[in-house]
Design an enzyme around this catalytic site. Structure first.
Site, short mmCIF file in Angstrom:
data_model
loop_
_atom_site.label_atom_id
_atom_site.label_comp_id
_atom_site.label_asym_id
_atom_site.label_seq_id
_atom_site.Cartn_x
_atom_site.Cartn_y
_atom_site.Cartn_z
N GLY A 354 -101.40 -110.83 -20.21
CA GLY A 354 -101.48 -111.63 -21.43
C GLY A 354 -102.48 -112.74 -21.23
O GLY A 354 -103.21 -112.78 -20.24
N GLY A 355 -102.51 -113.61 -22.21
CA GLY A 355 -103.46 -114.70 -22.16
C GLY A 355 -103.23 -115.64 -20.99
O GLY A 355 -104.16 -116.26 -20.49
N PHE A 356 -102.00 -115.70 -20.50
CA PHE A 356 -101.72 -116.64 -19.42
C PHE A 356 -101.89 -116.02 -18.04
O PHE A 356 -101.97 -116.72 -17.04
CB PHE A 356 -100.28 -117.18 -19.55
CG PHE A 356 -100.09 -118.06 -20.74
CD1 PHE A 356 -100.71 -119.31 -20.79
CD2 PHE A 356 -99.32 -117.66 -21.81
CE1 PHE A 356 -100.54 -120.14 -21.89
CE2 PHE A 356 -99.15 -118.48 -22.91
CZ PHE A 356 -99.75 -119.72 -22.96
N GLY A 357 -101.89 -114.73 -18.02
CA GLY A 357 -102.07 -114.09 -16.72
C GLY A 357 -101.42 -112.73 -16.67
O GLY A 357 -100.96 -112.20 -17.69
N VAL A 359 -98.72 -109.80 -15.40
CA VAL A 359 -97.29 -109.70 -15.13
C VAL A 359 -97.04 -108.45 -14.28
O VAL A 359 -97.55 -107.37 -14.59
CB VAL A 359 -96.48 -109.61 -16.45
CG1 VAL A 359 -95.00 -109.54 -16.15
CG2 VAL A 359 -96.79 -110.81 -17.33
N LYS A 374 -94.80 -113.28 -13.30
CA LYS A 374 -95.96 -113.64 -14.09
C LYS A 374 -96.81 -114.62 -13.30
O LYS A 374 -96.33 -115.66 -12.86
CB LYS A 374 -95.50 -114.28 -15.40
CG LYS A 374 -96.61 -114.57 -16.37
CD LYS A 374 -96.02 -114.82 -17.73
CE LYS A 374 -97.10 -114.77 -18.80
NZ LYS A 374 -96.54 -114.58 -20.11
N ASP A 471 -94.70 -120.14 -28.87
CA ASP A 471 -95.51 -118.92 -28.88
C ASP A 471 -94.65 -117.71 -29.25
O ASP A 471 -94.63 -116.71 -28.53
CB ASP A 471 -96.17 -118.74 -27.51
CG ASP A 471 -97.40 -117.82 -27.59
OD1 ASP A 471 -97.83 -117.51 -28.73
OD2 ASP A 471 -97.89 -117.42 -26.53
N1 LIG Z 1 -89.67 -109.88 -18.14
C1 LIG Z 1 -90.45 -108.81 -18.39
N2 LIG Z 1 -89.97 -107.59 -18.15
C2 LIG Z 1 -90.75 -106.50 -18.38
N3 LIG Z 1 -92.02 -106.57 -18.81
C3 LIG Z 1 -92.54 -107.77 -19.06
C4 LIG Z 1 -91.81 -108.96 -18.82
N4 LIG Z 1 -92.59 -110.01 -19.13
C5 LIG Z 1 -93.76 -109.50 -19.54
N5 LIG Z 1 -93.76 -108.15 -19.47
C6 LIG Z 1 -94.86 -107.24 -19.80
O1 LIG Z 1 -96.08 -107.83 -19.46
C7 LIG Z 1 -96.96 -107.92 -20.57
C8 LIG Z 1 -97.74 -109.19 -20.51
O2 LIG Z 1 -96.87 -110.27 -20.73
P1 LIG Z 1 -97.42 -111.68 -21.15
O3 LIG Z 1 -96.27 -112.48 -21.57
O4 LIG Z 1 -98.22 -112.22 -20.01
O5 LIG Z 1 -98.45 -111.35 -22.21
P2 LIG Z 1 -98.35 -111.57 -23.76
O6 LIG Z 1 -96.99 -111.99 -24.12
O7 LIG Z 1 -98.85 -110.30 -24.34
O8 LIG Z 1 -99.40 -112.70 -24.03
P3 LIG Z 1 -99.20 -114.26 -23.82
O9 LIG Z 1 -99.71 -114.54 -22.45
O10 LIG Z 1 -100.05 -114.86 -24.87
O11 LIG Z 1 -97.76 -114.57 -23.97
C9 LIG Z 1 -96.03 -107.85 -21.77
O12 LIG Z 1 -96.70 -107.31 -22.85
C10 LIG Z 1 -94.91 -106.96 -21.29
O13 LIG Z 1 -95.25 -105.62 -21.51
#
Ligand SMILES: Nc1ncnc2c1ncn2[C@@H]1O[C@H](COP(=O)(O)OP(=O)(O)OP(=O)(O)O)[C@@H](O)[C@H]1O
Ligand SMILES: *[C@@H]1O[C@H](CO)[C@@H](O)[C@H](O)[C@H]1NC(C)=O
Ligand SMILES: *[C@@H]1O[C@H](CO)[C@@H](O)[C@H](O)[C@H]1NC(C)=O
Ligand SMILES: *[C@@H]1O[C@H](CO)[C@@H](O)[C@H](O)[C@H]1NC(C)=O
Ligand SMILES: *[C@@H]1O[C@H](CO)[C@@H](O)[C@H](O)[C@H]1NC(C)=O
Ligand SMILES: *[C@@H]1O[C@H](CO)[C@@H](O)[C@H](O)[C@H]1NC(C)=O
Length: 637
Positions: A354-357, A359, A374, A471
């Site tokens: 995602g935008g923050f990094g 996962v 993350k 967010d």
């Molecule tokens: N706790 C979790 N369990 C399983 N998958 C996760 C979890 N957290 C994040 N993910 C996966 O990792 C991806 C990236 O998550 P992330 O929150 O960094 O990105 P985002 O939500 O798409 O963007 P942003 O950074 O703007 O929030 C998610 O789309 C999801 O598929």
């Protein structure tokens, strides 16, 4: 009677380095602590060797028994019989090449300061050589063939009288007692060897014999000549050794020595002699000149890489810890654990970015607990304390519609947040048909919406302090194994609120979800969260991204599209077609409040124009999306 004492001493097994025999009998088994007079390069080594030359080129060294000896028979004025034996060794840094030689000498003086090195062996000089006033008797062990002195070869033994031109010489070696055959010996082999010099006053005969250490004195001498030393040796005379070097860095040693007047020289016990340094020690060091740098370099490389690996190992797990974090200690998870949990953050464990990094999926070692890690790159320390405090406080929140935050870890420029793993991933994948996820039916969607609503309500009102999510969007809604919606990623936007990056100082969140007042004031509140939740509602219902950019580069906000349909009375057309009309049109959350009635004026504006009024430039929207996402704000996909 004169010989009784020394015999007694010997039989007592005393092995002093120098055993005072009679006044004419000497025995040196090594030279430690002896009263030998050493001159020039000569010295007694720590191991007890008499070192005549020390490897210095073109040098000479002398060693003498300190007191003069009486060689003349007072009765007839003739030189008495005498006998001497010594063990010597010649070494150099080159194999089979030493310069120049070693001599045993009987001389009227211990002062050879005017003698020359090189072929003169420290005995004479060019003007004094062959001078009858020298009164020199010497046995030379010469390792250089010198034409000037009519040397027979470069490995010979010679009898010298006042001159380095030997009266008789022989290639070094011995006559084997059993076979009678001559056995050549190499003077510069680096091996210790023994020499015997016997003079018979009566026979006026000089015998010179040599042998390797392990061989008893051969009965046949190497050289035997008749010469009346009474014409040579003066009264009194000194006995000792002289050596010289030339351009080769040779070292000449005497290991042991015995002398006797009018009798056989005491036997030298080889076992009691000091050891010669190993041959080619210097040569080895020459070799080492080449090998050493290579091995040193090699070992430096080996040790260096070892250290680097160790350091890298260390650095790999290095964390950043500040004093204020002590109170949050229990919420810290070690980087090492996270590293191992995610197999070193390998791509195969990447859940998404995602935008923050990025996962990553991981399994925490002791508990086998599945987690999502993350990695947020974060350079600024500003606001970190507040953020961590919030992370920890959020970590205490247990709510079935919030993704449990398990802990955190900090490294340089990096923050790691550890969440409960949500096996069904994020909601956006289902809404926008990514990764072949099935579409969700209305019941599922409705359950998710209600779940998120209750989670958000908890954050805003039920928790002991107000937590603003900042967010809310489909990609931050994660689905547990029962397909329950859980709100994740709370508070992260706050971290960027405090960031020093100008691009993100005010507007943090996801474009398309941002409330108009958030754009103008930059202040997040529960209300801006509710605005974003409304957008999320539309997103789930319509299966559309909140901001779409059409082929002709026109941006359209989902809100505006829905408003448009509302105005036209065709609201249901905005609903996701993939639901195939299978939903309850009247259904609205828990129905605790009636639907708001939109007034005519409400219907006349578009949110995009409203945002424009608040200073949001729609023509810069695309570039804002890019710059915003590159600075940590993700665009609404
Ligand atoms: N706790 C979790 N369990 C399983 N998958 C996760 C979890 N957290 C994040 N993910 C996966 O990792 C991806 C990236 O998550 P992330 O929150 O960094 O990105 P985002 O939500 O798409 O963007 P942003 O950074 O703007 O929030 C998610 O789309 C999801 O598929
Ligand atoms: C050899 O002896 C001389 C004279 O004592 C001294 O100056 C020199 O340093 C010595 N060299 C070595 C290699 O020991
Ligand atoms: C060493 O020899 C000198 C000269 O012969 C003598 O004067 C001195 O006493 C001797 N010293 C010892 C300890 O033998
Ligand atoms: C050796 O002899 C020289 C002169 O030939 C003299 O200068 C020197 O002092 C003498 N050395 C000793 C130790 O007597
Ligand atoms: C050569 O040696 C003799 C005797 O030791 C000495 O008198 C003479 O001065 C020396 N000559 C040179 C040139 O050193
Ligand atoms: C020299 O050697 C010969 C042959 O072995 C021997 O007969 C003679 O006695 C020896 N002379 C001396 C002085 O040792």
């Amino acid at each position: 009677m004169e010989f009784f004492l020394p015999c007694l001493l010997l039989s007592l097994g005393l092995h002093l380095a120098s055993i005072p025999m009679s006044n004419s009998e000497l025995l040196y088994l090594g030279f430690t602590g002896t009263n030998i007079t050493v001159e020039e390069t000569a010295s007694i080594t720590s191991s007890g060797l008499l070192e005549l030359t020390n490897g210095t080129v073109i040098s000479k060294g002398h060693a003498f028994y300190p007191s003069p000896l009486h060689f003349l028979n007072s009765a007839n004025g003739k030189v008495k019989s005498f006998s001497t034996t010594f063990v010597f060794g010649i070494l150099s840094s080159y194999p089979s090449l030493t310069q120049h030689g070693l001599v045993f000498v009987v001389a009227p003086t211990k002062n050879f300061s005017t003698a020359l090195s090189n072929q003169y062996l420290g005995l004479t000089n060019s003007s004094s050589n062959n001078d009858p006033t020298n009164h020199l008797f010497a046995i030379e062990l010469d390792t250089i063939e010198n034409v000037e002195f009519r040397d027979i070869d470069a490995n010979h033994v010679g009898i010298d009288i006042n001159s380095l031109i030997s009266i008789q010489s022989h290639h070094a070696g011995y006559y084997d007692d059993t076979s009678g055959r001559f056995q050549s010996l190499d003077l510069h082999s680096g091996e210790a060897m023994q020499v015997w010099v016997d003079y018979s006053g009566e026979a006026e005969q000089i015998n010179v014999t040599m042998a390797p250490l392990e061989i008893e004195k051969p009965s046949r001498p190497l050289i035997s000549t008749t010469y009346d030393l009474s014409t040579v040796i003066q009264e009194p005379s000194y006995i000792g050794f002289s050596s010289s070097t030339g351009s080769v860095d040779s070292r000449h040693y005497v290991l042991g020595w015995s002398f006797n007047m009018d009798g056989p020289a005491p036997k030298i016990d080889m076992a009691k002699l000091p050891k010669l340094p190993p041959m080619g020690k210097k040569r080895q060091s020459k070799l080492l000149d080449i090998i050493l740098p290579i091995t040193t370099a090699a070992s430096i490389i080996v040790v260096g890489t070892g250290i680097i690996l160790l350091i890298r190992r260390r650095l790999r797990y290095t964390e950043l810890k500040e004093d204020w974090e002590v109170e949050f200690g229990p919420h810290r998870i070690s980087y090492k654990d996270l590293y191992h949990a995610t197999d070193g953050f390998q791509n195969k464990n990447l859940l998404g970015a995602g935008g923050f990094g990025k996962v990553y999926k991981g399994v925490l070692p002791p508990s086998k607990l599945e987690v999502a890690v993350k990695r947020v790159s974060h350079e600024s320390r500003q606001g970190m304390k507040e953020f961590i405090a919030e992370v920890v406080s959020i970590g205490r929140i247990r709510h079935r519609h919030l993704v449990q935050l398990l802990g955190y870890c900090r490294r340089k420029g990096e923050l790691l947040l550890v969440y409960d793993y949500m096996p069904n991933g994020s909601l956006d994948k289902y809404l926008y048909c990514e990764e072949n996820k099935p579409t969700l039916n209305w019941d599922q969607r409705f359950r998710i919406i209600k779940g998120i609503a209750s989670g958000l309500l908890y954050l805003h009102e039920r928790w002991d302090k107000v937590v603003i999510h900042r967010d809310i969007k489909a990609s931050n809604v994660l689905l547990d194994n029962e397909m329950n919606g859980r709100l994740g990623d709370f508070g992260l936007a706050r971290l960027y609120d405090h960031g020093s990056d100008l691009q993100t100082t005010h507007v943090v969140g996801t474009i398309g979800y941002l409330a108009p007042e958030l754009i103008s004031t930059g202040k997040a509140s529960p209300l801006t969260d509710v605005f974003a939740f409304g957008r999320f509602l539309l997103e789930v219902t319509c299966g559309q991204r909140p901001l779409s950019v059409s082929a002709d580069d026109n941006q359209e906000l989902l809100v505006d599209r829905v408003l448009e349909h509302w105005r036209k009375g065709s609201l249901t057309e905005a609903v996701d077609t993939r639901l195939h009309g299978d939903y309850d049109v009247d259904e609205y959350l828990d129905r605790e409040l009636p639907l708001p009635e939109l007034t005519h004026t409400d219907m006349s504006f578009s949110i995009l124009t409203l945002m424009q009024d608040e200073g949001f430039d729609p023509y810069k929207l695309s570039s804002s999306i890019i710059s915003a996402s590159s600075s940590g704000i993700s665009n609404g996909r």
